[in-house]
Structure formats: C-alpha cells, structure tokens
Motif scaffolding. Structure first.
Motif, PDB file in Angstrom:
ATOM      1  N   PHE A   1       0.810  -1.215   0.000  1.00  0.00           N
ATOM      2  CA  PHE A   1       0.000   0.000   0.000  1.00  0.00           C
ATOM      3  C   PHE A   1       0.847   1.270   0.000  1.00  0.00           C
ATOM      4  CE2 PHE A   1      -3.203  -2.677   2.570  1.00  0.00           C
ATOM      5  CZ  PHE A   1      -3.731  -3.216   1.410  1.00  0.00           C
ATOM      6  N   GLN A   2       0.199   2.350  -0.434  1.00  0.00           N
ATOM      7  CA  GLN A   2       0.832   3.671  -0.419  1.00  0.00           C
ATOM      8  C   GLN A   2       1.206   4.071   1.007  1.00  0.00           C
ATOM      9  OE1 GLN A   2      -0.928   8.001  -1.427  1.00  0.00           O
ATOM     10  NE2 GLN A   2      -0.977   6.596  -3.155  1.00  0.00           N
ATOM     11  N   ASN A   3       0.296   3.845   1.948  1.00  0.00           N
ATOM     12  CA  ASN A   3       0.561   4.125   3.362  1.00  0.00           C
ATOM     13  C   ASN A   3       0.894   2.801   4.043  1.00  0.00           C
ATOM     14  OD1 ASN A   3       0.685   4.908   6.009  1.00  0.00           O
ATOM     15  ND2 ASN A   3      -1.381   5.747   6.116  1.00  0.00           N
ATOM     16  N   ALA A   4       2.176   2.604   4.342  1.00  0.00           N
ATOM     17  CA  ALA A   4       2.621   1.324   4.895  1.00  0.00           C
ATOM     18  C   ALA A   4       1.927   0.981   6.202  1.00  0.00           C
ATOM     19  CB  ALA A   4       4.142   1.354   5.101  1.00  0.00           C
ATOM     20  N   ASN A   5       1.509   1.998   6.972  1.00  0.00           N
ATOM     21  CA  ASN A   5       0.851   1.737   8.259  1.00  0.00           C
ATOM     22  C   ASN A   5      -0.432   0.925   8.097  1.00  0.00           C
ATOM     23  OD1 ASN A   5       2.432   3.540  10.306  1.00  0.00           O
ATOM     24  ND2 ASN A   5       2.108   4.847   8.531  1.00  0.00           N
ATOM     25  N   ASP A   6      -1.089   1.045   6.939  1.00  0.00           N
ATOM     26  CA  ASP A   6      -2.323   0.299   6.691  1.00  0.00           C
ATOM     27  C   ASP A   6      -2.073  -1.200   6.561  1.00  0.00           C
ATOM     28  OD1 ASP A   6      -3.663   2.692   6.690  1.00  0.00           O
ATOM     29  OD2 ASP A   6      -3.765   2.859   4.503  1.00  0.00           O
ATOM     30  N   GLN A   7      -0.811  -1.575   6.407  1.00  0.00           N
ATOM     31  CA  GLN A   7      -0.465  -2.959   6.117  1.00  0.00           C
ATOM     32  C   GLN A   7      -0.024  -3.731   7.359  1.00  0.00           C
ATOM     33  OE1 GLN A   7       1.591  -2.721   2.372  1.00  0.00           O
ATOM     34  NE2 GLN A   7       2.421  -4.770   2.642  1.00  0.00           N
ATOM     35  N   PHE A   8       0.250  -3.024   8.455  1.00  0.00           N
ATOM     36  CA  PHE A   8       0.852  -3.661   9.630  1.00  0.00           C
ATOM     37  C   PHE A   8      -0.205  -4.095  10.642  1.00  0.00           C
ATOM     38  CE2 PHE A   8       4.587  -0.601   8.794  1.00  0.00           C
ATOM     39  CZ  PHE A   8       5.140  -1.484   7.884  1.00  0.00           C
ATOM     40  N   PHE A   9       0.054  -5.242  11.281  1.00  0.00           N
ATOM     41  CA  PHE A   9      -0.828  -5.688  12.371  1.00  0.00           C
ATOM     42  C   PHE A   9      -0.082  -6.532  13.398  1.00  0.00           C
ATOM     43  CE2 PHE A   9      -1.102  -8.595   8.842  1.00  0.00           C
ATOM     44  CZ  PHE A   9      -1.054  -9.857   9.394  1.00  0.00           C
ATOM     45  N   LYS A  10       1.243  -6.584  13.307  1.00  0.00           N
ATOM     46  CA  LYS A  10       2.060  -7.302  14.280  1.00  0.00           C
ATOM     47  C   LYS A  10       2.896  -6.307  15.082  1.00  0.00           C
ATOM     48  CE  LYS A  10       0.979 -11.581  13.081  1.00  0.00           C
ATOM     49  NZ  LYS A  10       0.364 -12.541  14.012  1.00  0.00           N
ATOM     50  N   SER A  11       3.392  -6.755  16.231  1.00  0.00           N
ATOM     51  CA  SER A  11       4.127  -5.851  17.118  1.00  0.00           C
ATOM     52  C   SER A  11       5.628  -5.858  16.868  1.00  0.00           C
ATOM     53  CB  SER A  11       3.866  -6.221  18.584  1.00  0.00           C
ATOM     54  OG  SER A  11       4.256  -7.564  18.830  1.00  0.00           O
ATOM     55  N   ARG A  12       6.123  -6.803  16.051  1.00  0.00           N
ATOM     56  CA  ARG A  12       7.547  -6.826  15.713  1.00  0.00           C
ATOM     57  C   ARG A  12       7.711  -6.965  14.210  1.00  0.00           C
ATOM     58  NH1 ARG A  12      11.229 -11.117  18.255  1.00  0.00           N
ATOM     59  NH2 ARG A  12       9.709 -12.459  17.216  1.00  0.00           N
ATOM     60  N   VAL A  13       8.780  -6.379  13.692  1.00  0.00           N
ATOM     61  CA  VAL A  13       9.047  -6.453  12.254  1.00  0.00           C
ATOM     62  C   VAL A  13       9.192  -7.909  11.811  1.00  0.00           C
ATOM     63  CG1 VAL A  13      10.779  -5.968  10.486  1.00  0.00           C
ATOM     64  CG2 VAL A  13      10.053  -4.153  12.057  1.00  0.00           C
ATOM     65  N   LYS A  14       9.894  -8.724  12.596  1.00  0.00           N
ATOM     66  CA  LYS A  14      10.087 -10.121  12.206  1.00  0.00           C
ATOM     67  C   LYS A  14       8.759 -10.848  12.078  1.00  0.00           C
ATOM     68  CE  LYS A  14      12.716 -14.288  13.300  1.00  0.00           C
ATOM     69  NZ  LYS A  14      13.732 -14.905  14.190  1.00  0.00           N
TER      70      LYS A  14
END
Length: 497
Positions: free
Chosen positions: A336-349
């Motif tokens: 997505f254009q806004n990467a925040n819309d894609q996240f749902f975990k608490s760690r990058v890994k």
C-alpha cells in the motif's frame, strides 16, 4: 529563533543507540533550512523536538536542551507551541481526523479562538493558494495520498505560525502539487518565516533553501550552503544514480492481468471510466498520473480489494471474482501507499512472517535473502510502527514479496527512500523480473520509472490517457502534453535527485 544544545535522544523502552547523538544546531529567524539524510538517520525525530512532541508526547530519554524563542521546550506544552511552530507530519493521514476538508483546515483556527469571519477568510485563502477549493466538502479519507498531503499542509499553513516544520512535504505529489508547495514556501520565506523542510526529493528544495543540514547516524555531518552540500549528499548516497537503459526493452506478449471496461463511482462521481489495460507476464509497468487521477483505486481492483461497479478484472483469463481472497493474495500482492495500513504485528520479524504460517526450509532462505536485500537485520526486533516512514515502506514491500506472488503491485515504493535505497529498489525490481515476477509500480518519481519500467501508463481523469516506452522520448512528450510534468522535464519531479 531555535537552538539545540548537546541533544541526545532515544525512544522509550529502547536499548538501541541514540537516535539523536550530540546535536548542536541553531536556526535563525527567516532561515529556509533543508534537513536531509538517509532513511532512519534521525531527521523526523529532530523535527519532533521542535514542536514539543519530544519530550511531551513520545517521552523517552532526552538529554541536552531545546530552546524556541529563548524558552526551553521542557517547560512548554505542545499546545503552548501550536501558534509558534507548525508541524506537518511525514504520515499525512495521522494528521487528518475531521469529517470534511473544510473542517480539517478550520480545526486549528477554532482551537486558537479566532473570529468566525477570520476563520472563513483564512480557509478560503489557503484553499485558493493550494487549489483545494473543489475538495472543501469532501471527506479527507476519500482523497488520494497527494491530496491528503496538500490538506495536511493547508491545515498548518492557515495558522500562520512564525516557524514551519514540514516532514517530506513533496511526498506523493505530482509536478503541479509540488510546484504549488514550493511557490507557497518561497513566498513565506520572502515574508520572513522560518522554514525547516525535511525532504528526500532534494533537487527542488536545494534550489530554494538558503541552508542545508545533512544527518547521518543521528549526528550532523554537514551544515552550510546548499551548493556546498553536494559532496556530503553524494558521500551519503542521497542522490540516486541509475544505470542508463541502453535500448527500450520489448515487453513479453502473454497477458497475466487484464482490466476490461472497468468502472467505479464514489459519491456519485466517476473515479474509473471504461478502463482497459493489459499487463504482460514478466514486465515492469509504471503507472503515473496526477493526484486524484484514480491510480490507487485502479490497482486495488487488480487484486480484488475493490470490486468494480462495471467491467471485469481477469487473472490469466479467469474472472477474479471467482477467487477467494487467500487464493488471490498468492497471485497478486500489493504494497500500500501508506505502509501503516499494512501492519498488524508488534515486531518487524513477525510482520514479515505473517504471510508464511508454516514456512519450510526454502521459505526461510527466501526470507533471509529479502531481509538482506532490504537491509532489515537491525529492525527485526522493533515495532514496525516505530520505524521511519522509509523503513516502514521497506518492511511493507518485503512482507508482500515473502509470499512470492506472481504479480507484485507497489504503490509509491520510492516515497521516504534515500538515494541509496532507490538504487537498491531498482536493482531488486530487475532481479525479481528475472525471476519471472510481473510488477506494477505506481509512482510520481519519473526518473525511477524511466530506469526500471518496460512501459509507462498514464492514468488521467479515471481513464487510460496514453502509454509510452521509457527511454524513447515519447514518454516525456506524452506527459508534457497532458500537463503531468512542467517545462523543466523529468528531473523536476524525480525522487532523490
């Protein structure tokens, strides 16, 4: 006007090195300062010091002193600084929360208790300066990324603070939008405003600013005139150097994705109108167009995130309406254009592994390869929400690639990226193409498109406005004719350069 003395800072709960380390900086009244550096170098953190978000919102460990107009920000609140330091965030959506654009611009003015007639005057004046009159009745959430950026800037400009801090104000903007912002900032500078502009699209702002600060590893590496900064910018690899495309590549012939007579309406207005587009297997297709042209809406139809009101999308000749979401995600992945819309975990890994519930040995090797390619080793234990916007974008793209889709759609992958990583992304795209992956790249960075794509497709007013082959000169003719680029040509709307 602004002074930082022996400043060191790290975010709460972090045992990592200082994000800012031994910063001494004075910004005089009327300065137009360009602040630049690699993704994650501390630029946005420094910006957050100037309006009191650090230490009053982010907390963490802060050493040293920050003075605004002779007052220590530790003794002031964010509200105290509202009328002195205006801040436009790197993530424009984080700044928008009202029901209409007009209410968004009015919110800060009402907070200052201004007379209603003065509020209305400022709204109309700011909307006129940024050509936002036609958007005043719209919800900010229905706007394109570039339009949201303009609204966020308008909501701060209308407050008329003596200091303006803008974090990547040219991100997501087409040539016309970037030109408007530059004109407004130059006018404000002439009127004596103090400007701090954090930016990766360097060439336009270098021409405007009277001072440049280059950061690296949380420290100031250069502080001086813009012309003298070029050696430091080159050394830090902030200006991308793409290998020239020797001859235009002839694209493959087999169609993998096809849109036929695609239509969509929003608030009774057409957003897409009879779009016909074929995407060939193994090609890199760059999709460009003005802010609000319908690019993001179009690509969200290509993997079934949006259903058309008319027409059809086919994957290898099969209507995607017959495919379940997990099945479609394995075929057509989208960042997505806004990467925040894609996240749902608490760690990058964990974010990276979310698409691989039962990874095998080959999957682990692919994950390690992507972690290395995207330079994510030092970020794996961190929350994706605490990263810089450039780092977030890298995590978001890698998390989609890990699922090995046959088609990869990237919406503004170059936003927030320094020159070094722009070159890396270009190499990654070429490498993925050699592995047989088809790619669609939505971008305003035309130099990047020119360096990577087989074809360039212009979206104009919800329609396909034309196609061109990069490197032939026909793309510049097409985009100049439609007003997507100005007389300065491609370099004026590029990424890091």
């Amino acid at each position: 006007m602004i002074r930082l003395s022996s400043v060191r800072y790290r975010y709460p709960g972090s045992a990592s090195p200082w994000v800012l380390n031994s910063i001494d900086l004075s910004i005089g009244e009327g300065d137009y300062l360009l602040l630049c550096g690699r993704s994650g170098s501390g630029k946005s953190t420094l910006g957050a010091l100037l309006n009191g978000l650090i230490p009053h919102f982010f907390e963490g460990t802060l050493e040293g002193r920050v003075w605004i107009n002779g007052q220590d920000t530790r003794g002031l609140t964010v509200a105290d600084l509202l009328s002195t330091v205006g801040m436009v965030f790197q993530n424009a959506e984080a700044q928008l929360f009202n029901s209409t654009v007009e209410n968004e611009i009015a919110f800060g003015l009402e907070s200052l208790g201004l007379d209603p007639r003065e509020i209305e005057r400022r709204i109309q004046e700011t909307a006129r300066d940024l050509t936002l009159e036609h958007l005043l009745g719209r919800s900010p959430m229905t706007l394109s990324g570039g339009e949201k950026r303009l609204v966020a800037i308008a909501s701060v400009l209308c407050l008329n603070p003596p200091v303006l801090v803008l974090d990547e104000p040219l991100a997501h903007l087409d040539w016309e939008g970037a030109r408007k912002i530059r004109e407004v900032l130059n006018l404000l500078h002439q009127r004596g405003k103090t400007l701090v502009v954090i930016e990766q699209r360097l060439t336009p702002v270098l021409d405007d600013a009277n001072r440049c600060v280059v950061m690296g590893g949380g420290k100031i590496l250069f502080d001086g005139g813009p012309q003298g900064a070029r050696d430091s910018l080159e050394k830090q690899q902030l200006i991308p150097h793409y290998p020239p495309m020797s001859t235009p590549s002839r694209g493959p012939d087999r169609t993998i994705l096809q849109a036929r007579d695609l239509c969509r309406w929003m608030e009774k207005e057409p957003v897409l109108q009879d779009v016909r587009l074929e995407i060939k297997e193994g090609e890199i297709l760059a999709m460009v167009g003005k802010n609000g042209a319908g690019k993001t809406t179009l690509i969200r139809h290509l993997n079934g995130l949006l259903r058309p009101h008319g027409g059809v999308v086919e994957y290898r000749g099969r209507d995607i309406r017959g495919m379940a979401p997990p099945e479609m995600a394995a075929r057509v992945g989208i960042s997505f254009q806004n990467a925040n819309d894609q996240f749902f975990k608490s760690r990058v890994k964990d974010e990276l592994m979310a698409g691989l519930p039962s990874p095998g040995p080959e999957d682990h090797r692919w994950v390690e390869e992507l972690i290395s390619l995207f330079d994510l080793d030092d970020l794996l234990h961190l929350s994706p929400y605490r990263l810089s916007e450039g780092q977030k974008k890298r995590v978001a793209i890698a998390s989609v690639l890990i699922m090995r889709p046959r088609v990869l759609i990237l919406d503004e992958p170059t936003v927030g990226q320094d020159g070094r990583f722009l070159e890396t992304v270009a190499r990654i795209l070429v490498s993925l193409r050699e592995k047989g992956i088809t790619m669609v790249v939505v971008t305003h960075d035309l130099e990047f498109a020119r360096a990577t794509a087989h074809r360039l497709v212009l979206v104009e007013g919800g329609k396909i406005g034309g196609m061109a082959v990069p490197g032939t000169g026909e793309e510049e003719t097409l985009l100049a004719r439609t007003g997507f680029i100005g007389p300065e040509g491609f370099g004026a709307v590029g990424g890091g350069a």
